[in-house]
Scaffold this motif. Structure first.
Motif, PDB file in Angstrom:
ATOM      1  N   ALA A 182     -13.854   7.299   3.296  1.00 28.36           N
ATOM      2  CA  ALA A 182     -14.138   8.708   3.529  1.00 28.36           C
ATOM      3  C   ALA A 182     -13.613   9.167   4.885  1.00 28.36           C
ATOM      4  N   THR A 183     -13.716   8.316   5.910  1.00 33.64           N
ATOM      5  CA  THR A 183     -13.249   8.710   7.239  1.00 33.64           C
ATOM      6  C   THR A 183     -11.741   8.566   7.378  1.00 33.64           C
ATOM      7  N   ALA A 184     -11.118   7.784   6.511  1.00 33.24           N
ATOM      8  CA  ALA A 184      -9.670   7.566   6.607  1.00 33.24           C
ATOM      9  C   ALA A 184      -8.873   8.626   5.870  1.00 33.24           C
ATOM     10  N   LEU A 185      -9.475   9.335   4.939  1.00 30.21           N
ATOM     11  CA  LEU A 185      -8.733  10.265   4.101  1.00 30.21           C
ATOM     12  C   LEU A 185      -7.951  11.328   4.856  1.00 30.21           C
ATOM     13  N   PRO A 186      -8.454  11.892   5.972  1.00 33.91           N
ATOM     14  CA  PRO A 186      -7.684  12.945   6.631  1.00 33.91           C
ATOM     15  C   PRO A 186      -6.416  12.470   7.337  1.00 33.91           C
ATOM     16  N   GLN A 187      -6.179  11.157   7.444  1.00 38.06           N
ATOM     17  CA  GLN A 187      -4.990  10.683   8.135  1.00 38.06           C
ATOM     18  C   GLN A 187      -3.732  11.169   7.428  1.00 38.06           C
ATOM     19  N   PRO A 188      -2.718  11.583   8.201  1.00 37.33           N
ATOM     20  CA  PRO A 188      -1.480  12.060   7.576  1.00 37.33           C
ATOM     21  C   PRO A 188      -0.674  10.906   6.998  1.00 37.33           C
ATOM     22  N   GLY A 189       0.164  11.210   6.044  1.00 38.19           N
ATOM     23  CA  GLY A 189       1.025  10.197   5.463  1.00 38.19           C
ATOM     24  C   GLY A 189       1.645  10.703   4.182  1.00 38.19           C
ATOM     25  N   THR A 190       2.890  10.342   3.942  1.00 36.28           N
ATOM     26  CA  THR A 190       3.546  10.804   2.733  1.00 36.28           C
ATOM     27  C   THR A 190       3.272   9.871   1.557  1.00 36.28           C
ATOM     28  N   THR A 191       3.025   8.603   1.830  1.00 32.89           N
ATOM     29  CA  THR A 191       2.665   7.664   0.768  1.00 32.89           C
ATOM     30  C   THR A 191       1.518   6.794   1.265  1.00 32.89           C
ATOM     31  N   THR A 192       0.850   6.155   0.330  1.00 38.01           N
ATOM     32  CA  THR A 192      -0.267   5.279   0.680  1.00 38.01           C
ATOM     33  C   THR A 192      -0.049   3.924   0.034  1.00 38.01           C
ATOM     34  N   LEU A 193      -0.156   2.869   0.815  1.00 34.56           N
ATOM     35  CA  LEU A 193      -0.050   1.501   0.337  1.00 34.56           C
ATOM     36  C   LEU A 193      -1.415   0.850   0.475  1.00 34.56           C
ATOM     37  N   VAL A 194      -1.976   0.400  -0.646  1.00 37.08           N
ATOM     38  CA  VAL A 194      -3.325  -0.170  -0.668  1.00 37.08           C
ATOM     39  C   VAL A 194      -3.225  -1.660  -0.969  1.00 37.08           C
TER      40      VAL A 194
END
Length: 246
Positions: A182-194
């Motif tokens: 929940a706290t990480a969601l606002p971070q900017p980024g064009t793609t997400t690697l999980v």
């Protein structure tokens, strides 16, 4: 709604009538479609074609392409899953649900505590099987693009190959992490690697190696989720948010 059929060959406007590849032909035959029946055909490269069955034979099925529809059902930003493969065929369900939820790619991994270990021809056959699972899921859910299913790799080798990418959010799922999704969601980024570990979790050395490659450790809540549930929980959250994180 007409049946959706994946065709593993590029479709073009000048391909007025095509013979379906064997797998797609079997799909049509199982559905007992007859000449004149409508189908939707897609090649996994975006968009889909309205088509009509023109010939139904024992060894050949042909369809006529009528009109191409430009549709967009992908997430606005790519979400890539790197998962240490869960055991007992749970990877099948993970690939299926990840396809439905919009994953752009799936990287199967092996780690220190892996139960499932694959190599050589067995690994190749498994990846081909998982691609088939993704195809079936895409046909069902309406996706017009298929997620990439990468060859199986060892976690250490895969991490070593990762290049720096400041525009990519990299999340390491770790039950002991202080930061939450929940706290990480606002971070900017064009793609997400999980990156998600196996049943016994990643070792401290593996987590340290991931953090050194730009991953942020995230916890998903007070409960410990299964190895095949955790990455899907993140993907589902991003899917509902459009993968933008806002």
């Amino acid at each position: 709604m007409p049946a959706r059929i994946f065709v593993d060959t590029p479709l073009h406007a000048d391909s007025a009538e095509i013979s379906l590849p064997a797998a797609a032909a079997r799909h049509v035959q199982v559905l007992r479609l007859q000449p004149g029946h409508s189908v939707l055909v897609f090649d996994g490269r975006g968009g889909e074609w309205q088509a009509e069955v023109t010939h139904m034979g024992r060894s050949e099925v042909r369809v006529r392409l009528l009109a191409r529809h430009v549709v967009q059902r992908e997430l606005s930003h790519g979400v890539h899953l790197a998962v240490v493969m869960p055991a007992n065929d749970r990877m099948d369900g993970l690939v299926e649900k990840a396809t439905e939820l919009g994953a752009a790619s799936i990287q199967p991994l092996m780690a220190e505590r892996s139960v499932l270990r694959l190599s050589g021809e067995r690994a190749q056959k498994k990846c081909a099987h998982w691609l088939g699972v993704a195809v079936a899921a895409a046909e069902q859910c309406g996706r017009t693009q298929l997620p990439l299913v990468h060859p199986v790799q060892n976690l250490a080798s895969w991490l070593a190959q990762l290049s720096p990418d400041s525009s990519q959010r990299r999340w390491l799922l770790s039950p002991g992490a202080q930061q939450t999704l929940a706290t990480a969601l606002p971070q900017p980024g064009t793609t997400t690697l999980v990156l998600s570990g196996p049943e016994g979790g990643l070792s401290p050395a593996e987590e340290a190696a991931a953090l050194a490659r730009g991953f942020t450790a995230l916890a998903l809540g007070p409960r410990i989720l299964r190895a095949d549930t955790a990455p899907l929980a993140v993907l589902g959250t991003l899917s509902l948010l459009g993968a933008d994180g806002v």
